[in-house]
Design a protein around this motif. Structure first.
Motif, mmCIF file in Angstrom:
data_model
loop_
_atom_site.group_PDB
_atom_site.id
_atom_site.type_symbol
_atom_site.label_atom_id
_atom_site.label_comp_id
_atom_site.label_asym_id
_atom_site.label_seq_id
_atom_site.Cartn_x
_atom_site.Cartn_y
_atom_site.Cartn_z
ATOM 1 N N ASP A 133 23.310 22.272 31.236
ATOM 2 C CA ASP A 133 22.785 23.395 30.912
ATOM 3 C C ASP A 133 23.747 24.619 31.321
ATOM 4 O OD1 ASP A 133 20.914 21.657 29.522
ATOM 5 O OD2 ASP A 133 19.337 22.415 30.974
ATOM 6 N N GLU A 134 24.106 25.633 30.533
ATOM 7 C CA GLU A 134 24.682 26.927 30.974
ATOM 8 C C GLU A 134 23.482 27.899 31.152
ATOM 9 O OE1 GLU A 134 26.781 28.086 27.694
ATOM 10 O OE2 GLU A 134 28.610 26.525 27.887
ATOM 11 N N VAL A 135 23.754 28.865 32.167
ATOM 12 C CA VAL A 135 22.627 29.722 32.470
ATOM 13 C C VAL A 135 23.521 31.144 32.844
ATOM 14 C CG1 VAL A 135 21.051 30.599 34.323
ATOM 15 C CG2 VAL A 135 21.328 28.050 33.873
ATOM 16 N N LEU A 136 23.376 31.970 31.968
ATOM 17 C CA LEU A 136 23.878 33.292 31.961
ATOM 18 C C LEU A 136 23.419 34.221 33.175
ATOM 19 C CD1 LEU A 136 23.629 34.257 28.273
ATOM 20 C CD2 LEU A 136 25.417 32.720 29.410
ATOM 21 N N MET A 137 24.457 34.508 33.694
ATOM 22 C CA MET A 137 24.274 35.759 34.726
ATOM 23 C C MET A 137 25.059 36.838 34.881
ATOM 24 S SD MET A 137 24.638 33.161 38.046
ATOM 25 C CE MET A 137 23.478 31.977 37.335
ATOM 26 N N PRO A 138 25.005 37.813 35.513
ATOM 27 C CA PRO A 138 26.091 38.998 35.175
ATOM 28 C C PRO A 138 26.892 38.665 36.563
ATOM 29 C CG PRO A 138 24.062 39.823 36.471
ATOM 30 C CD PRO A 138 23.534 38.426 36.119
ATOM 31 N N ASP A 139 28.304 39.290 36.158
ATOM 32 C CA ASP A 139 29.273 39.399 37.279
ATOM 33 C C ASP A 139 29.716 40.997 37.413
ATOM 34 O OD1 ASP A 139 31.573 39.011 38.602
ATOM 35 O OD2 ASP A 139 32.486 37.658 37.225
ATOM 36 N N PRO A 140 29.301 41.347 38.784
ATOM 37 C CA PRO A 140 28.949 40.562 40.015
ATOM 38 C C PRO A 140 27.616 40.234 40.359
ATOM 39 C CG PRO A 140 29.100 43.131 40.320
ATOM 40 C CD PRO A 140 29.537 42.725 38.865
ATOM 41 N N CYS A 141 27.570 39.384 41.088
ATOM 42 C CA CYS A 141 25.916 38.765 41.237
ATOM 43 C C CYS A 141 26.029 38.170 42.536
ATOM 44 C CB CYS A 141 25.460 37.947 40.279
ATOM 45 S SG CYS A 141 26.242 36.551 40.355
ATOM 46 N N TYR A 142 24.998 37.843 43.424
ATOM 47 C CA TYR A 142 24.859 37.215 44.522
ATOM 48 C C TYR A 142 25.427 35.407 44.489
ATOM 49 C CZ TYR A 142 22.373 34.969 48.802
ATOM 50 O OH TYR A 142 22.104 34.081 49.752
ATOM 51 N N PRO A 143 26.252 35.320 45.242
ATOM 52 C CA PRO A 143 26.814 34.042 44.679
ATOM 53 C C PRO A 143 26.125 32.612 44.910
ATOM 54 C CG PRO A 143 27.539 34.868 47.176
ATOM 55 C CD PRO A 143 26.849 36.027 46.390
ATOM 56 N N CYS A 144 25.346 32.712 45.831
ATOM 57 C CA CYS A 144 24.264 31.620 45.816
ATOM 58 C C CYS A 144 23.441 31.166 44.622
ATOM 59 C CB CYS A 144 23.223 31.644 47.064
ATOM 60 S SG CYS A 144 24.186 31.834 48.622
ATOM 61 N N ASN A 145 23.322 32.207 43.602
ATOM 62 C CA ASN A 145 22.641 32.095 42.609
ATOM 63 C C ASN A 145 23.306 31.165 41.688
ATOM 64 O OD1 ASN A 145 20.767 33.843 43.441
ATOM 65 N ND2 ASN A 145 21.216 35.546 41.946
ATOM 66 N N ARG A 146 24.743 31.586 41.616
ATOM 67 C CA ARG A 146 25.494 30.502 40.672
ATOM 68 C C ARG A 146 25.636 29.157 41.232
ATOM 69 N NH1 ARG A 146 29.916 33.837 42.599
ATOM 70 N NH2 ARG A 146 31.556 32.852 43.412
ATOM 71 N N HIS A 147 25.566 28.960 42.430
ATOM 72 C CA HIS A 147 25.746 27.626 43.113
ATOM 73 C C HIS A 147 24.245 26.812 43.207
ATOM 74 C CE1 HIS A 147 28.845 29.595 45.791
ATOM 75 N NE2 HIS A 147 29.388 29.247 44.682
ATOM 76 N N PHE A 148 23.174 27.662 42.983
ATOM 77 C CA PHE A 148 21.932 27.034 42.905
ATOM 78 C C PHE A 148 21.963 26.282 41.503
ATOM 79 C CE2 PHE A 148 19.932 30.617 45.582
ATOM 80 C CZ PHE A 148 19.895 29.763 46.541
ATOM 81 N N VAL A 149 22.453 26.826 40.285
ATOM 82 C CA VAL A 149 22.613 26.321 39.266
ATOM 83 C C VAL A 149 23.344 25.105 39.250
ATOM 84 C CG1 VAL A 149 23.428 26.737 36.810
ATOM 85 C CG2 VAL A 149 22.057 28.433 37.953
ATOM 86 N N SER A 150 24.628 25.169 39.915
ATOM 87 C CA SER A 150 25.375 24.109 39.909
ATOM 88 C C SER A 150 25.127 23.044 40.790
ATOM 89 C CB SER A 150 26.943 24.719 40.690
ATOM 90 O OG SER A 150 27.613 25.643 39.906
ATOM 91 N N ALA A 151 23.965 23.260 41.777
ATOM 92 C CA ALA A 151 23.621 22.007 42.460
ATOM 93 C C ALA A 151 22.674 21.265 41.683
ATOM 94 C CB ALA A 151 22.668 22.693 43.675
ATOM 95 N N PHE A 152 22.130 21.484 40.740
ATOM 96 C CA PHE A 152 21.408 20.705 39.712
ATOM 97 C C PHE A 152 22.135 20.284 38.466
ATOM 98 C CE2 PHE A 152 18.310 22.591 42.368
ATOM 99 C CZ PHE A 152 17.602 21.583 42.948
ATOM 100 N N GLY A 153 23.621 20.579 38.425
ATOM 101 C CA GLY A 153 24.484 20.065 37.184
ATOM 102 C C GLY A 153 24.412 20.842 36.185
ATOM 103 N N GLY A 154 23.871 22.128 36.520
ATOM 104 C CA GLY A 154 24.211 23.100 35.512
ATOM 105 C C GLY A 154 25.729 23.749 35.484
ATOM 106 N N LYS A 155 25.604 24.587 34.576
ATOM 107 C CA LYS A 155 27.063 25.514 34.450
ATOM 108 C C LYS A 155 26.476 26.967 34.415
ATOM 109 C CE LYS A 155 31.057 26.566 31.784
ATOM 110 N NZ LYS A 155 31.916 26.330 30.657
ATOM 111 N N PRO A 156 26.765 27.693 35.666
ATOM 112 C CA PRO A 156 26.655 29.211 35.733
ATOM 113 C C PRO A 156 27.822 29.648 34.660
ATOM 114 C CG PRO A 156 27.748 28.368 37.571
ATOM 115 C CD PRO A 156 27.477 27.223 36.952
ATOM 116 N N VAL A 157 27.228 30.826 34.077
ATOM 117 C CA VAL A 157 28.210 31.530 33.051
ATOM 118 C C VAL A 157 27.998 32.807 33.270
ATOM 119 C CG1 VAL A 157 28.873 32.276 30.597
ATOM 120 C CG2 VAL A 157 27.996 29.758 31.141
ATOM 121 N N LEU A 158 29.096 33.444 34.000
ATOM 122 C CA LEU A 158 29.170 34.579 34.723
ATOM 123 C C LEU A 158 29.739 35.736 33.674
ATOM 124 C CD1 LEU A 158 28.411 33.211 37.299
ATOM 125 C CD2 LEU A 158 29.873 34.832 38.539
#
Length: 403
Positions: A129-154
């Motif tokens: 699953d892709e999750v959109l977020m702004p760049d720049p952002c707090y790094p752990c936010n994208r890592h939370f998504v990655s931890a559950f197999g998702g794909k952060p899209v900055l």
């Protein structure tokens, strides 16, 4: 009978870690913090403007409530959703601050905002699953998504968008695999909030695609130029994340909360039961005192003090040649562009930050941690330190930049 002792020498083998771990990068700011700590221990006076942690701690009334809970033996597990009294107090806070009628049953007390974000991602993000977020952002936010197999899209978000995700970003970047967005307002590292119109339009774009919206509001209590608007006032189906760490000055107590749609409460309860059992009981008992009039008066004075620091620091940095195109209106961060400086490392924020630490003895954070949109041109200042120390840091920076 004793077991035989193996006589053979066995070669240790490396255990295979899960593939998703490779998508999670180290938190580089901690290297800066560690180096600054080593310098302090060697007797060097380092001014820390790196860590995103209030220099204030819990007021006496909160600490006293914790001690009373310990003395009284009130330390057993609570309900996985949190103490009923605390959920009611949080709901009352929404009514008092935002004029919102939030059913306490929708509030999930968590072991810090990090646990809240983990629960939200566990509930909503599936493999791929892709999750959109702004760049720049707090790094752990994208890592939370990655931890559950998702794909952060900055998605690069510049000063014209207040470094925030817009409805245009959602329209342009939503794909067949996109499931939702994760944003923070106010944001780390920029200290900027979404305007009510920007937030409304972005949420409408997500809702039109039947996506989810996770809104990190942990810095919302530290808003300076306007009354904060919670996403809950604009869309009842959003999931908001909040914390006792920032406004309430309880970082190490590890306590936060979520507000989730009523239909998702059983899902979050089941996950909380299995992943955490409950948030720390003593911290929950202490947090009840956060909503007393005595404590709230202290928190408001601290908020005004943060604003005084911001009002000094931003003009001072601009005077030194740092570019701060958007006045940060919340949190305690300034995201500054160094590219106009005449320093040799004005296009390498990592080298610049290390030079500032070694030569000026001021600890700041390079942009590397926060995304991929021009991180080499940006550094983050935290003004979660006393004003007189900030003034001294500015003087040191001025000497440093003069060479």
């Amino acid at each position: 009978m004793s077991l035989p002792i193996p006589t053979e020498t066995h070669t240790a083998h490396a255990l295979q870690v899960a593939q998703r771990v490779h998508a999670i990068e180290p938190f580089r700011v901690m290297e800066m913090v560690k180096a600054a700590g080593e310098m302090k221990r060697s007797g060097i006076d380092v001014i820390s403007m790196s860590v995103g942690e209030p220099d204030f701690t819990a007021p006496d009334i909160v600490a006293h409530a914790a001690m009373e809970a310990i003395k009284g033996g009130i330390t057993q597990y609570t309900d996985s959703l949190g103490l009923r009294e605390l959920r009611e107090a949080i709901a009352g806070h929404y009514a008092a601050v935002h004029g919102l009628d939030i059913d306490p049953r929708r509030i999930v007390v968590t072991a810090g905002a990090s646990a809240g974000l983990l629960l939200a991602c566990a509930a909503l993000v599936a493999d791929g699953d892709e999750v959109l977020m702004p760049d720049p952002c707090y790094p752990c936010n994208r890592h939370f998504v990655s931890a559950f197999g998702g794909k952060p899209v900055l998605i690069p978000a510049g000063s014209s968008d207040r470094y925030q995700l817009s409805s245009a970003h959602v329209d342009a970047n939503w794909s067949a695999r996109t499931r939702g967005v994760l944003v923070a307002s106010p944001s780390n590292p920029t200290g900027t909030s979404m305007t009510p119109e920007q937030l409304r339009d972005m949420l409408a774009a997500v809702r039109a695609r039947s996506g989810f919206a996770i809104i990190d509001e942990i810095y919302q209590g530290l808003s300076y130029d306007h009354k904060p608007v919670s996403a809950l006032a604009l869309d009842p189906d959003v999931i908001t994340v909040n914390s006792f760490s920032k406004y309430f000055s309880m970082t190490g107590w590890r306590l936060g909360w979520l507000v989730v749609p009523e239909a998702l409460v059983p899902t979050f309860e089941k996950l909380a039961q299995n992943l955490f059992i409950c948030a720390p009981t003593v911290a929950q008992q202490a947090a009840l005192a956060c909503f007393t009039q005595e404590a709230l008066e202290i928190y408001e004075e601290r908020r005004r003090e943060f604003q005084r620091r911001r009002d000094y620091l931003v003009p001072a940095l601009r005077e030194l040649g740092f570019q701060v195109p958007v006045m940060p209106d919340g949190a305690f961060y300034v995201y500054a562009d160094i590219s106009a400086l005449t320093h040799a490392h004005a296009n390498d924020s990592t080298a610049f930050a290390w030079s500032v630490l070694r030569e000026a003895h001021v600890a700041i954070v390079p942009g590397d941690d926060f995304g991929f949109a021009a991180p080499s041109r940006h550094v983050r200042f935290s003004y979660a330190t006393k004003l007189e120390r900030i003034e001294e840091a500015v003087e040191r920076l001025a000497r440093f930049l003069r060479g």
